[in-house]
Design an enzyme around this catalytic site. Sequence first.
Site, PDB file in Angstrom:
ATOM      1  N   VAL A  51     109.211  41.577  22.931  1.00 46.37           N
ATOM      2  CA  VAL A  51     110.431  40.929  23.166  1.00 46.37           C
ATOM      3  C   VAL A  51     111.719  41.453  22.323  1.00 46.37           C
ATOM      4  CG1 VAL A  51     111.944  38.664  23.242  1.00 46.37           C
ATOM      5  CG2 VAL A  51     109.548  38.668  23.939  1.00 46.37           C
ATOM      6  N   ALA A  52     111.695  41.885  21.278  1.00 39.92           N
ATOM      7  CA  ALA A  52     112.557  42.456  20.382  1.00 39.92           C
ATOM      8  C   ALA A  52     112.897  43.688  20.622  1.00 39.92           C
ATOM      9  CB  ALA A  52     112.289  42.173  18.881  1.00 39.92           C
ATOM     10  N   GLU A  98     114.792  45.405  27.776  1.00 43.02           N
ATOM     11  CA  GLU A  98     115.017  44.881  29.185  1.00 43.02           C
ATOM     12  C   GLU A  98     116.383  44.651  29.676  1.00 43.02           C
ATOM     13  OE1 GLU A  98     114.864  41.707  26.827  1.00 43.02           O
ATOM     14  OE2 GLU A  98     113.543  43.226  26.967  1.00 43.02           O
ATOM     15  N   ASP A 143     148.856  65.008  44.623  1.00 41.57           N
ATOM     16  CA  ASP A 143     150.120  65.055  45.322  1.00 41.57           C
ATOM     17  C   ASP A 143     151.381  65.405  44.212  1.00 41.57           C
ATOM     18  OD1 ASP A 143     149.255  64.604  47.711  1.00 41.57           O
ATOM     19  OD2 ASP A 143     149.033  62.546  47.225  1.00 41.57           O
ATOM     20  N   ASN A 188     116.064  40.725  15.985  1.00 42.09           N
ATOM     21  CA  ASN A 188     116.643  40.978  17.431  1.00 42.09           C
ATOM     22  C   ASN A 188     117.802  40.314  17.860  1.00 42.09           C
ATOM     23  OD1 ASN A 188     116.088  42.095  20.180  1.00 42.09           O
ATOM     24  ND2 ASN A 188     116.037  40.139  20.860  1.00 42.09           N
ATOM     25  N   ASP A 230     121.010  43.308  17.770  1.00 39.18           N
ATOM     26  CA  ASP A 230     121.040  43.791  19.202  1.00 39.18           C
ATOM     27  C   ASP A 230     122.283  43.818  19.743  1.00 39.18           C
ATOM     28  OD1 ASP A 230     118.552  44.927  18.675  1.00 39.18           O
ATOM     29  OD2 ASP A 230     117.755  44.482  20.633  1.00 39.18           O
TER      30      ASP A 230
END
Length: 884
Positions: free
Chosen positions: A303-304, A308, A350, A720, A724
């Site tokens: 998970v850490a 994802e 332009d 995490n 993170d």
Amino acid sequence: MLKVLKENFAEQGLTGEEVINSRDQFGKNKLPEAPKPSLITQFINQFNNLLIIILIVAAVISAFFGEVTDTIAIIMIVILNAILGVSQERRAEKALEAVKKLASPTSKVIRGGKLEVINSEDVVVGDLLVLEAGDKISCDGSILEERGLTIDESTLTGESVSVSKSSIKKDDKSAEEERRFQRSKSAEEGCGLQKINLLKKSADSRGIKDFSEENRVFMGTAVTKGRAKAIVTEIGINTKLGIIATKIREARKEKTPLEIQLDSLGKLLGIIFLAVCGVIFVLGLLKGSQASEMFLTSISLAVAAIPEGLPAVVTIVLAIGVAEIAQKNAVVRNLPAVETLGAVTHICTDKTGTLTQNKMTLVEISSDKGVLKDTELNAKNVPLELTRAMVLCNDATLESGDPTEIALVNWLGERHINDIRKKFPRIYEIPFTSENKRMSTVHNYSGEYLVVSKGAIEVIVEHCSTELIKGEPKTLNMKRKEEILSLAEARASKGLRVLALAEKHLDHEPENDEDVEKNLTFLGLVFLKDPLRPEVKDAVDRARSAGIRPIMITGDHQITAYSIARELDFPEGRVITSAELNEISDENLSNIIESVSVFARINPLDKLRIVYALQKKKEIVAMTGDGVNDAPALKKSDIGVAMGKTGTEVAKEASDIVLMDDNFATLVDAVFRGRTIYENMRKFIVYLLSCNIGEVLVMFFAIILGYPVPLLPLQLLWLNLVTDSFPALALGMEEGEPKLMNKPPRGKNEPILTKYHYGIIITQSIAITAATLAGFLIALKRTGNVNEARTIAYMTLVLSELFRAFSARSFEGYIFKMGVFSNKFLTYSTIGGIALLFASVYIKPFAMLFKNVDPTPTEFFYIIILSLVPFFISEIFKTIRPEK
């Protein structure tokens, strides 16, 4: 009755009170939208991840074996992560909503006798809608009057050919009734919604061929030519498009190319990390660890470590970046455009309004009386015919209109202008387009017809057979035409814009457009000056330093265009006109396109060819445009850029970016900010991956070497949370490094991470792993206390990742030169992260939960030393690593 209603209504429209009443009765002019997810739904979606579900299930199972405290802690951390995820998502949504409002479409209506430009959402039933070429129609309505109106209805019918429209037609009987009502003063009653009802009843009862497809306009379609006034009959869900929209309310969010790329990267890393976590689980069992403990540890590590949420973080950073770009007057209409901005190699721009201020000033007039300076202009000095032409072939007033047309009349008094226009009422017109480069109007004139034309010098002269000399038309031979063109070129070489004017008299109503514009009498030339934007020259220099080649594309004379290009330091190169472009094949154009710096007298279809030619050379093209016919080129280009002030709604819809100030410098600044956003995404992706890989390697090598797991499940989940989210987002908000505009654009197919970036990830992962394992092993050898050693490893890992974030602010710039604390978001994130870390170590209840032990002063000292190792290695490697 209908005639009276139409004439009175077509001048006044609704009053303020009637607008309010209509809105109360019929609502806002909005199409149904897909329902937005609720706060609860967004929160639940945070758990839409197999690993999170497995972690929660594993934690619940472990509770049955007595680990109730750990289970509660794990679930609380997962919930906290979900709350952070929701808050970030909603912040991104708000940022994008704010940007969306800036680019909301507008409509022109007449209310209370005044023309107003309003948000299309605010159009109400009964409004008098004013339509011109380039307008996106925002409602359904019936046409009251029109001039050469054609509409692209492909959004409804699928047919690409524009459809000609006409106003309400009446039979002879109704015409006689109208004449009677016209003589009746009492017929001037009825307003607002009553007018609509009267209009419909009148149509039904008197056989008026109204409300057919031919006499109606529809929401979602676009005006390609001409102009019209229409009464609004349906809005929002009651329009033809609205009825369709209610049946297809589901909105599917398309992923950007970058999100797709990161999805693939995330899946690859996920497979690798899961495999490593599986190995760690098996090795832990072989070393005698409990199965439940190792299972929780392995899942927590997965998970850490598995990124994802990387695509979601990228989307948030993109949204925040888009909002920041919008604050600088560039509204990004879709997120992938930000990715492409940094890769732009050519800007086709332009001239008028983008490089110049679009504040036209009339500086000279040339006629049979000679050349008059602006200080000499008055009704006596300027020939009557030339004055008349400047006023009649013109839609501007002294207060509003096209800047060029305003300049043609602002030396006259408003009363003089109105007197001329009343004396010569306009009955027909051929509007200016980029293709015909002229405008012609037809007026009643003492029982005859007066034709007046203005436009590009070579186009008008070509249509002239005579010249006005002392009030009499004289033959205009080739030699004289050449003299006129030479005079125009001499003024154009000084950067002046040149327009020619002509007229003719007819004793019959013109049969067709060709009849209007042939055998004209040349009246004279007007010379206008449009000052350059003061900031543009620096912007051109910045673009060139960044490896971006600016190309001027203009409808102006080639000599005028070249003069301005030289003044702005455009790259030296060829000047090609539309006529010359038509003689060049697509193959040859691709071969010579890199040597061209100016395209003059260009029409919109030429722009499309220019885009094709550059893209054939694998160039990334940004193309500016404002007209309805610019839309194909804007769509085809890699970055379509529409003008916010002068751009039509059709051009804006076809574009990726809208410049709210129509400024070239804003576009160059948007390129810089696009590069900054992309570079910042690379920074936090490299940062996250190096940290996550480091975490996996720490666990892997400790198990391989026969040591206990250095980190517990709660410690993994907490670090995490700490390292993170906020540091990564803070890196995404890093200010742009000026040197980004001293580098060439990145390749179109260059991946988000190159070998250069993978080298940094590998180096930093190893440094983080070495520092953390060193702390763990030193403590384990010194004390023999596994929990104390884990605390040291935990603190070293968290602090090394937080300190490492400061070095991650630049791949090449030294942090001490940048200013250590100049990124306040990162500073606050780091302080918050350290506070959360210390809370889990020094606050007893939390420390017991995490099984942390207070480090001694000596241990704390080497924790700090080891934590700084990845930071200093990163800074040192910047000196020896080759620049990308």
